[in-house]
Motif scaffolding. Structure first.
Motif, PDB file in Angstrom:
ATOM      1  N   LEU A 432      81.553  76.250 -34.213  1.00 15.03           N
ATOM      2  CA  LEU A 432      81.343  74.764 -34.507  1.00 15.03           C
ATOM      3  C   LEU A 432      81.916  74.225 -35.769  1.00 15.03           C
ATOM      4  O   LEU A 432      82.649  73.406 -35.802  1.00 15.03           O
ATOM      5  CB  LEU A 432      79.745  74.361 -34.494  1.00 15.03           C
ATOM      6  N   ASN A 433      81.377  75.204 -36.972  1.00 17.63           N
ATOM      7  CA  ASN A 433      82.070  74.795 -38.301  1.00 17.63           C
ATOM      8  C   ASN A 433      83.236  75.073 -38.430  1.00 17.63           C
ATOM      9  O   ASN A 433      84.169  74.232 -38.953  1.00 17.63           O
ATOM     10  CB  ASN A 433      81.363  75.757 -39.170  1.00 17.63           C
ATOM     11  N   ILE A 434      83.944  75.841 -37.559  1.00 18.03           N
ATOM     12  CA  ILE A 434      85.562  76.307 -37.519  1.00 18.03           C
ATOM     13  C   ILE A 434      86.017  74.845 -36.890  1.00 18.03           C
ATOM     14  O   ILE A 434      87.075  74.317 -37.408  1.00 18.03           O
ATOM     15  CB  ILE A 434      85.764  77.476 -36.680  1.00 18.03           C
ATOM     16  N   HIS A 435      85.816  74.381 -36.085  1.00 16.60           N
ATOM     17  CA  HIS A 435      85.994  73.338 -35.042  1.00 16.60           C
ATOM     18  C   HIS A 435      86.100  72.036 -35.861  1.00 16.60           C
ATOM     19  O   HIS A 435      87.178  71.374 -36.278  1.00 16.60           O
ATOM     20  CB  HIS A 435      85.276  73.149 -33.873  1.00 16.60           C
ATOM     21  N   GLU A 436      84.909  71.789 -36.592  1.00 16.46           N
ATOM     22  CA  GLU A 436      84.589  70.743 -37.232  1.00 16.46           C
ATOM     23  C   GLU A 436      85.190  70.525 -38.404  1.00 16.46           C
ATOM     24  O   GLU A 436      86.056  69.495 -39.081  1.00 16.46           O
ATOM     25  CB  GLU A 436      83.173  70.155 -37.308  1.00 16.46           C
ATOM     26  N   ALA A 437      85.230  71.698 -39.112  1.00 20.96           N
ATOM     27  CA  ALA A 437      85.594  71.708 -40.718  1.00 20.96           C
ATOM     28  C   ALA A 437      86.826  72.374 -41.173  1.00 20.96           C
ATOM     29  O   ALA A 437      87.799  71.993 -41.139  1.00 20.96           O
ATOM     30  CB  ALA A 437      84.394  72.025 -41.567  1.00 20.96           C
ATOM     31  N   VAL A 438      86.547  73.718 -41.025  1.00 21.31           N
ATOM     32  CA  VAL A 438      87.679  74.796 -41.791  1.00 21.31           C
ATOM     33  C   VAL A 438      87.942  75.962 -40.776  1.00 21.31           C
ATOM     34  O   VAL A 438      87.140  76.591 -40.207  1.00 21.31           O
ATOM     35  CB  VAL A 438      87.024  75.242 -42.919  1.00 21.31           C
ATOM     36  N   PRO A 439      89.065  75.981 -40.200  1.00 26.92           N
ATOM     37  CA  PRO A 439      90.432  74.944 -40.545  1.00 26.92           C
ATOM     38  C   PRO A 439      90.653  73.904 -39.397  1.00 26.92           C
ATOM     39  O   PRO A 439      91.654  73.467 -39.401  1.00 26.92           O
ATOM     40  CB  PRO A 439      91.552  76.072 -40.169  1.00 26.92           C
ATOM     41  N   GLY A 440      89.606  73.296 -38.883  1.00 27.32           N
ATOM     42  CA  GLY A 440      89.507  72.447 -37.579  1.00 27.32           C
ATOM     43  C   GLY A 440      89.921  70.964 -38.358  1.00 27.32           C
ATOM     44  O   GLY A 440      90.893  70.782 -39.369  1.00 27.32           O
ATOM     45  N   HIS A 441      89.086  70.018 -37.980  1.00 26.14           N
ATOM     46  CA  HIS A 441      89.458  68.492 -38.058  1.00 26.14           C
ATOM     47  C   HIS A 441      89.470  68.281 -39.682  1.00 26.14           C
ATOM     48  O   HIS A 441      90.374  67.564 -40.148  1.00 26.14           O
ATOM     49  CB  HIS A 441      88.083  67.894 -37.645  1.00 26.14           C
ATOM     50  N   TYR A 442      88.429  68.882 -40.476  1.00 21.16           N
ATOM     51  CA  TYR A 442      88.817  68.575 -41.769  1.00 21.16           C
ATOM     52  C   TYR A 442      89.829  68.864 -42.551  1.00 21.16           C
ATOM     53  O   TYR A 442      90.730  68.105 -43.313  1.00 21.16           O
ATOM     54  CB  TYR A 442      87.444  68.919 -42.419  1.00 21.16           C
ATOM     55  N   THR A 443      90.529  70.080 -42.323  1.00 18.87           N
ATOM     56  CA  THR A 443      91.681  70.749 -42.790  1.00 18.87           C
ATOM     57  C   THR A 443      92.857  70.040 -42.621  1.00 18.87           C
ATOM     58  O   THR A 443      93.711  69.455 -43.257  1.00 18.87           O
ATOM     59  CB  THR A 443      91.679  72.395 -42.475  1.00 18.87           C
ATOM     60  N   GLN A 444      92.917  69.487 -41.196  1.00 14.66           N
ATOM     61  CA  GLN A 444      93.907  68.954 -40.534  1.00 14.66           C
ATOM     62  C   GLN A 444      94.222  67.631 -41.179  1.00 14.66           C
ATOM     63  O   GLN A 444      95.174  67.026 -41.503  1.00 14.66           O
ATOM     64  CB  GLN A 444      93.634  68.783 -39.048  1.00 14.66           C
TER      65      GLN A 444
END
Ligand code: ZN
Ligand code: ZN
Length: 611
Positions: A432-444
């Motif tokens: 979940l944290n990968i998806h929402e935050a790093v490198p997911g939504h936040y990093t994008q």
């Protein structure tokens, strides 16, 4: 249920209302975002001016969208959704379509060209929505003033008296708004009618909130202004209740066989809507086939991992022959490993720097240390559906911060908390944290903001945004995150199966006529979801269409593109380069990014050795 921000909402509807961050910053309504005009070629500069003019004209045409995007100077206006208004909107879209179609994309930089593509797609989508989809004839839940009233009331863009005056002016138009909305309905669906009825108390409660704010000492209204606002609030309340009563009166007829419109979109409309909303390299039918193949591959792999983990988790228990029963039993056992309910938020907070370190040590992507993500408990007034999600400021509020909102499990009963914790167990919480935050939504988002584009911030491609987050999960595991433990791969696969199943479900329900019983079986027995999650999904698939396919569609297109780049570049393919180039174009559709990558490669190709 933890869901991410809806695509588009990610950047467009930034609703950050942290008083400390915003109170001192005056709104700058005409901030020319995007590119500094001086550094552009003449063709780019001309195009960017045209795009700017279009967006400003759009706000004047459509104050609802303007407010959602953070342009609060339109807060006092509200359109009446009648035929005349729709004729104006159609003429507007057709006129701007003509202007943008006259622009030669080949003369533009990649950044402008992708903006142009987004604008053309949006305008064509608007024409489709007004002439073919015609939701105003069948979806009563679109007639709803609560969202913007709430935004205006709860966003600190101006002192309270000014906001209340804007609300008063807007409220004066609410009765006409509901009359026009009701008159536009032809044959509605039963499901959207029921939704509109269910949502009416929520609209009333926003009206109550405004009445309460108007009574506070800080309201600062004159006696006459307060009296006028009170009358308008009363009239708005009546309009909402009348609308609700009229819909309720129609229910018995709509419930009779063949009287309501089907909530299923049907193949023709579905394909077109998929084309505009997803902008994939594939048709909806092709994407459905790809999802079915991906589903089978996942299940084969999950069965292998369940075999590996069988004795460790089940001891001497006999292994079921049915693969769903076997996989389900192992997942069920592993789910018992999770954080304590009071540690839910702090565990998420602790994981973000760990993910960032992993990305740095494995050289997967550049992380920008100057833009830290703030993990916080979701502000109380925002708690509701979503349990965790990134909240980014809209393009008109660049001074605001980016938050990772996590709703603590305080309000839940022991059983509810246990069910949520089992769902977001030791492994899935990391995914979940990968998806929402790093490198997911936040990093994008951080990467997209390096080449800021107002067009993409407002009209970005949701499938690219969701697809990147889903791709990030897989990419991290492939790079060794979780030490290739079979538990991690199994749980990741369950999570990924959800995205894949969303696509299968959406197409099956809207095009192939899948029944409720079949849908629940697909979700629960064949995708290992809880009954609560499955029932929520069934509700969502009746009320929305196409959006559920964005996760897998974007992911699948990105995986295809990566494979293509590996083939083309051979030894020169570097994962980090691929990621950084991919993210450098902003939230553009994946096929457009693919085209730009191919061109860039052609430009930088070393000169051929002369024979
Ligand atoms: Zn997401
Ligand atoms: Zn437990």
């Amino acid at each position: 249920m933890l869901t991410s921000v809806a695509p588009g909402a990610l950047a467009a509807v930034g609703t950050t209302t942290d008083a400390a961050a915003t109170a001192s910053s005056p709104t700058k309504p005409h901030r020319a975002a995007a590119h500094p005009t001086s550094a552009l070629s003449p063709a780019d500069a001309r195009f960017q001016r045209l795009a700017h003019d279009y967006i400003e004209a759009l706000w004047r045409l459509d104050p609802e969208t303007a407010v959602a995007a953070g342009r609060y100077e339109f807060a006092g206006q509200l359109n009446t959704p009648d035929d005349a208004q729709r004729a104006r909107a159609l003429a507007f879209a057709q006129q701007w379509l003509k202007r943008f179609e006259a622009v030669d994309g080949q003369t533009l930089s990649p950044a402008s060209r992708t903006d142009l593509g987004q604008l053309l797609n949006r305008l064509r989508g608007d024409v489709f929505a007004l002439t073919e989809l015609r939701e105003f004839e069948w979806n009563p839940s679109n007639v709803n003033v609560a969202g913007q009233l709430d935004l205006i009331l709860s966003t600190d863009y101006a002192p309270l008296p000014k906001r209340l005056r804007a609300l008063s002016s807007r409220l004066a138009r609410v009765p006409a708004y509901y009359r026009a909305g009701a008159a536009s309905l032809k044959v509605p669906t039963l499901e959207h009618t029921q939704l509109a009825i269910d949502q009416a108390p929520g609209v009333i409660s926003v009206i109550d909130d405004i009445a309460k704010a108007a009574g506070e000492p800080a309201a600062g209204l004159s006696t006459r202004e307060r009296r006028e606002l009170t009358q308008r609030l009363e009239a708005a309340r009546t309009a909402v209740n009348d609308y609700r009563s009229a819909l309720t009166a129609r229910l018995p007829t709509l419930q009779r066989e063949g009287q309501a419109r089907s909530f299923r979109l049907g193949q023709a409309l579905y394909e077109k809507k998929f084309g505009y909303d997803i902008q994939s390299a594939h048709t909806a039918a092709q994407m459905y086939e790809k999802a079915q193949a991906a589903r089978e591959a996942l299940l084969v792999r999950m069965a292998q991992m369940a075999d590996q983990l069988w004795t460790q988790t089940q001891g001497d228990a006999p292994k079921p022959a049915d693969r769903f029963a076997k996989i389900g039993a192992v997942i069920d056992k592993l789910s018992a490993r999770h954080v304590k309910r009071e540690d839910f938020v702090s565990e998420i907070r602790a994981q973000i720097p760990q993910l960032e370190r992993f990305i740095a040590t494995h050289d997967l992507l550049t992380m920008d240390a100057s833009k830290p993500l703030i993990v916080r408990e979701t502000p109380v007034y925002q708690r509701g559906v979503a349990g965790a999600g990134i909240e980014a400021p809209g393009p008109y509020r660049p001074q605001d911060r980016t938050y990772y909102n996590v709703t603590p499990l305080d309000g839940l009963t022991d059983e509810q908390a246990e069910s949520t914790l089992r769902e977001y167990n030791h492994w899935i919480l990391q995914v979940l944290n990968i998806h929402e935050a790093v490198p997911g939504h936040y990093t994008q988002l951080v990467h997209a903001n390096k080449s800021p584009s107002l067009v993409k911030a407002l009209f970005g491609n949701g499938a690219m945004v969701e697809g990147w987050a889903v791709y990030g999960e897989r990419m991290m595991l492939e790079a060794g995150y979780g030490d290739n433990a079979p538990e991690m791969w199994l749980m990741y696969s369950k999570w990924n199966l959800r995205s894949v199943t969303n696509t299968v479900l959406d197409y099956s329900v809207h095009v192939l006529g899948m029944t409720e019983a079949q849908a629940l079986d697909l979700l629960m027995r064949q995708a290992f979801q809880t009954e609560r999650e499955a029932r929520e999904k069934w509700r969502r698939v009746q009320l929305t269409s196409v959006q559920l396919t964005s996760y897998f569609s974007g992911y699948s297109d990105i995986m295809d593109l990566r494979e293509q780049r590996k083939q083309t570049l051979g030894d020169r393919f570097k994962l980090k380069d691929f990621h950084e180039e991919f993210l450098s174009y902003g939230s553009a559709p994946v096929p457009v990014i693919a085209e730009l990558m191919a061109e860039k490669k052609a430009e930088t190709k070393p000169p051929k050795a002369t024979p």
